[in-house]
Design an enzyme around this catalytic site. Sequence first.
Site, short mmCIF file in Angstrom:
data_model
loop_
_atom_site.label_atom_id
_atom_site.label_comp_id
_atom_site.label_asym_id
_atom_site.label_seq_id
_atom_site.Cartn_x
_atom_site.Cartn_y
_atom_site.Cartn_z
N GLU A 1 67.67 77.31 23.05
CA GLU A 1 68.54 77.12 24.20
C GLU A 1 68.94 75.66 24.36
O GLU A 1 68.22 74.76 23.96
CB GLU A 1 67.83 77.58 25.47
CG GLU A 1 67.63 79.08 25.50
CD GLU A 1 67.00 79.58 26.79
OE1 GLU A 1 67.53 80.54 27.35
OE2 GLU A 1 65.98 79.02 27.23
N CYS B 1 63.50 71.81 33.53
CA CYS B 1 62.58 71.17 32.61
C CYS B 1 61.40 72.06 32.25
O CYS B 1 60.74 72.61 33.12
CB CYS B 1 62.04 69.92 33.30
SG CYS B 1 62.15 68.53 32.26
#
Length: 340
Positions: A89, A330
């Site tokens: 990704e 994150c």
Amino acid sequence: MKNVYGCTLEDLEEYFLGIGSKKFHAMQLFSWLYEKRIESYSEVTNIKKELLDALEKEYSIERLKIVDIQEDTDVCKYLFELFDGEHIEAVLMRHDYGNSICISSQVGCNMGCRFCESGRRKKVRNLETYEMVLQLLMIEKLLGERISHVVVMGIGEPFDNYDNLIHFFQIINHPKGLAIGARHITVSTCGLVPKIEEFSDFPLQINLAISLHAPTNELRDSIMPINKVYPLDKLIPTIKRYLDKTNRRVTFEYILLKDINDSCECAEELAHLIKGINCYVNLIPYNETNNLEFKRTNTIQIMRFYDILKKNNVNVTIRKEFGGNISAACGQLRSKKEEL
Ligand code: SF4
């Protein structure tokens, strides 16, 4: 088969010279790839067809597939399918200063940081240079706008794929490549000491971020296994040497995990640990996931932690949050399609 998006200008010059042709074709080709953004060699009009046919036998110009896109406010997550069927990704973030992309550098990750979703899958392989370049190129095409900032903080430990990473930087920073200024590129490492040493000799002024996340060996050992190999008493002096040599500034990333590393005592210890280092501290509110036990620190404690660092004259910011709703924040990226 090799892919042309993994070639630096020097690689292409070597290729053309190696087949008895002229070096300047490399610059011509670079300009077709990155300025005109061709998708097939047949679009090239100033290099002979025989040369292009030979090139195509050696270097594919094929792009990856984007198989899923998820959007949230100011953030968009792209799932790429690689040629061997693996998935990675990349995340696009729209800031007021421009578009920034967070790219992956490996399929899976061996570093085992306990709070990280991306690291739940062991490393399958390193990404090739072209697989990193294409994350950027393809998202830029879909977006129809320039991407001005790049961070290598997605799936993987970038310094565990050092050579391909360096080639990636050379391609995206080259004025005839993607022309992204070195100061707009950031690489994040969990602390591979020998590679930080090596990176201090790399001539481009690329920003270095260290995933620190704990101020003592005892605590860091418990959440980041890499600390057992390169503990703080090795890491911190290495960072100081890196700064002396490069005259740059380093960023320390610090994910705040409720009741683990977010106490006022931890903030004081952190301020003491990094005292005198030319740095920023980036406090990152944790994004909870279903698979991991860690919890998010509440806002009051985040602010207490922040204030203690400020009081100790540390340059500190709290990271603007992006993509929590689509697991694009994150440490939330995954490299398995079925888990998405
Ligand atoms: S935080 Fe980075 S280095 Fe650590 S497991 Fe996750 S992807 Fe790997």
